[in-house]
Design an enzyme around this catalytic site. Sequence first.
Site, mmCIF file in Angstrom:
data_model
loop_
_atom_site.group_PDB
_atom_site.id
_atom_site.type_symbol
_atom_site.label_atom_id
_atom_site.label_comp_id
_atom_site.label_asym_id
_atom_site.label_seq_id
_atom_site.Cartn_x
_atom_site.Cartn_y
_atom_site.Cartn_z
ATOM 1 N N GLY A 105 0.831 -1.076 0.050
ATOM 2 C CA GLY A 105 -0.086 0.081 -0.039
ATOM 3 C C GLY A 105 0.913 1.149 -0.063
ATOM 4 O O GLY A 105 0.531 2.341 -0.734
ATOM 5 N N LYS A 108 2.187 1.627 -3.307
ATOM 6 C CA LYS A 108 1.356 2.220 -4.378
ATOM 7 C C LYS A 108 1.016 3.896 -4.122
ATOM 8 O O LYS A 108 1.165 4.417 -5.181
ATOM 9 C CB LYS A 108 -0.076 1.482 -3.977
ATOM 10 N N TYR A 148 4.997 -19.628 8.541
ATOM 11 C CA TYR A 148 6.028 -18.958 7.651
ATOM 12 C C TYR A 148 5.840 -19.108 6.287
ATOM 13 O O TYR A 148 5.812 -18.059 5.267
ATOM 14 C CB TYR A 148 7.562 -19.236 8.278
ATOM 15 N N ARG A 189 19.492 -21.240 14.697
ATOM 16 C CA ARG A 189 19.763 -21.732 13.262
ATOM 17 C C ARG A 189 21.130 -22.438 13.582
ATOM 18 O O ARG A 189 21.755 -22.233 14.421
ATOM 19 C CB ARG A 189 19.956 -20.613 12.311
#
Length: 315
Positions: A105, A108, A148, A189
Amino acid sequence: MQKKTAVVTGGAGFLGSHLCDKLLSENLKVICIDNLLTGNLDNIDHLFGNEDFKFIKHDVTNFMHVPGDVDYVLHFASPASPIDYLKLPIQTLKVGSLGTHKALGLAKDKNARFLLASTSETYGDPTIHPQPESYWGNVNPIGPRGVYDEAKRFAEAITMAYQRYHGIETRIVRIFNTYGPRMRLNDGRALPAFVSQALNGENITVFGDGSQTRSFCYVSDLIDGIFRLLLSDEKEPVNIGNPTEITIKQFAEEVIRLTNSSSKIIYTELPEDDPKVRQPDITKAKKILGWEPKVERSEGLKITLDYFKKQLDKN
Ligand code: UDP
């Protein structure tokens, strides 16, 4: 000539902060937006005082107001490590869906070019190897990683819809496993987990039998690929990652060797839906961006290990 302005959501995160550095070095102004849920001000500390850099603490799942002209919106906000999105499932779904909607948005409204940070997770536990962009993936929508994977798949869909329906310029990068300084030591991770275990003399926790594979890209290579994609004409998704593949067991052994650690590997349960293989097919990036990774794992790991050591010394 007036400098162009880029908005980076998730700009205080691991990748977002490196992206802010890159954009500033390319002579752009940067507005970094982050709610610091998994991002950290330490990652952008060195940028405060730079007159081309502005930080806004904001949750991008809510309406974003940015004053002035904006040329690029790069949407990088999201928890991105498996333990983060398991701990924060609703926030992960919201930032991938509502957050992408708000960022689109903004693009735009400003007539800006939009770049979405998507992921190799859109391929799920792949049945095609290596993974080209044309592969639609094998994702379990209701499994723990679905929050995810499906959020990012929705993010790709709404990005393409804004491009087709509203005619805004969009780019989509599918990011494969990446490592380097500013990764959180406790983000769960494989690399930060193995390094902190190795440096603390703890057992190295390899999940499953360690035969699953990943392909690790050094962060500077990844950011270079993303910047090239931003400036290119390619409207459809592009894989950016390092195709050099390794098993997680070999990776753990490599970390033990590089840290001269006496830690031993222990094998624990494999998390649900953990992809068995992952390797980017980068034919498209090579062809249209003239890009391929340059940093060898040995070199990238050395720099990253030095960073992790300094972090451990601080704690
Ligand atoms: N892994 C592991 N031990 C750990 C953390 C991760 O064996 O302490 C494995 C994990 O199961 C996966 C691989 O390492 O197969 C890479 O995991 P990571 O969390 O880095 O990211 P993923 O590629 O799964 O998104």
